[in-house]
Write an enzyme that holds these catalytic residues in place. Structure first.
Site, short mmCIF file in Angstrom:
data_model
loop_
_atom_site.label_atom_id
_atom_site.label_comp_id
_atom_site.label_asym_id
_atom_site.label_seq_id
_atom_site.Cartn_x
_atom_site.Cartn_y
_atom_site.Cartn_z
CG ASP A 1 0.76 11.12 21.37
OD1 ASP A 1 1.05 11.90 22.29
OD2 ASP A 1 1.01 9.90 21.42
CB SER B 1 -3.99 1.41 13.91
OG SER B 1 -3.48 2.71 13.72
CG ASP C 1 -2.11 -0.93 1.04
OD1 ASP C 1 -2.23 -1.55 -0.04
OD2 ASP C 1 -2.92 -1.05 1.98
N GLY C 2 1.99 1.22 0.70
CA GLY C 2 2.87 2.39 0.74
C GLY C 2 3.39 2.76 -0.64
#
Length: 293
Positions: free
Chosen positions: A177, A193, A74-75
């Protein structure tokens, strides 16, 4: 038919026979093969040569290349998005990795997939993208993302505060974050995720998912993709990160930026034996007894 092939440098030499298999099949079908210059540099001397042209940086692909094939995961396909941009050239990904929601063709199905592409036995699955605009044009012309745009603190820095506005009206301040602004396509990536929902591509929605929020009552929110989101970030450390898929810039000064739906879409090749539901079942092992794996 002109088919272009794109890929990164591979650390695992075990993929070379599969790359050879791709080129052998393309050659057998008599198509004009164009290899992206980055992949051509890597392949030099590593596979048995078949006749192909090198696609150099900046060359016109709109109206010239019929289909792009990506080799990797996918990257790799996400990297390809900046090459295809708004050209409308369809892309199909052959998965040399593990999960592969976007690069969905398995290594064992290379011959069948290429046959289908060459014989136009496929449909196009148009996927929406997000675009980010800022005062300083910090991402230049590559300011779009197929999966997600993320605002994130550096690994060793304190949490950041992201003030978010929806169509000009203040929505929330996120302490933590960072946050992820994901397309429906990207809902099965980083957002998933972090506890975000799975969104069907046809739903015309985006999702904003907090990353490790300080306040536990903060939850992902699904929004129509017609809205415009504005952001202001407070940070106690020296800088933070802004990413469009795999392209990341470091921001070290207060700026405002806006995220909205891009004015073009990406055309994914969908083979006749594929569907979004089958991809979800296969990749997430739905309907299977996980105790057997």
């Amino acid at each position: 038919m002109r088919i272009a092939v794109y890929g990164r440098q591979f650390n695992d030499q075990a993929v070379l026979p599969f790359i050879q298999h791709v080129f052998d099949n393309l050659s057998q079908h008599g198509v004009d093969i164009y290899v992206h210059h980055q992949l051509n540099n890597y392949l030099s001397g590593k596979i048995n040569t078949v006749a192909y042209h090198v696609l150099n940086e900046g060359e016109q692909i709109k109206g010239f290349i019929d289909v792009f094939i990506t080799l990797g995961g996918d990257g790799t396909l996400l990297d390809m998005v900046s090459v295809i941009s708004d050209s409308g050239v369809p892309v199909i990904g052959i998965n040399f990795g593990r999960l592969g929601f976007l690069a969905s063709v398995n290594k064992s199905d290379i011959a069948a997939a290429i046959y289908a592409v060459v014989n136009n036995q496929f449909t196009l699955d148009s996927r929406g993208l997000l675009s980010v605009d800022s005062e300083l044009n910090i991402l230049g012309k590559d300011n779009f993302a197929l999966n997600d745009i993320t605002i994130h603190k550096r690994d060793d820095s304190a949490m950041i505060t992201t003030h978010m506005f929806l169509d000009g009206e203040f929505l929330n301040s996120y302490w933590g974050d960072g946050i992820i602004i994901a397309t429906a396509t990207g809902s099965t990536a980083y957002s998933l995720s972090c506890g975000g929902p799975i969104i069907f591509p046809e739903s015309n929605s985006i999702v904003v998912t907090p990353v490790s929020p300080h306040n536990l009552n903060v939850r992902p929110i699904v929004l129509p993709d017609t809205c415009k989101l504005s952001f202001e970030v407070e940070f106690r450390s020296s800088n933070y990160l802004l990413s469009c898929d795999s392209r990341t810039v470091v921001i070290d000064k207060p700026i405002k930026f806006e995220v909205h739906k891009a004015d073009f879409e990406l055309n994914l090749v969908r083979l006749s034996n594929e569907s979004y539901l089958s991809t979800l079942r296969n990749k997430l092992l739905w309907g299977l007894d996980a105790r057997n794996y």
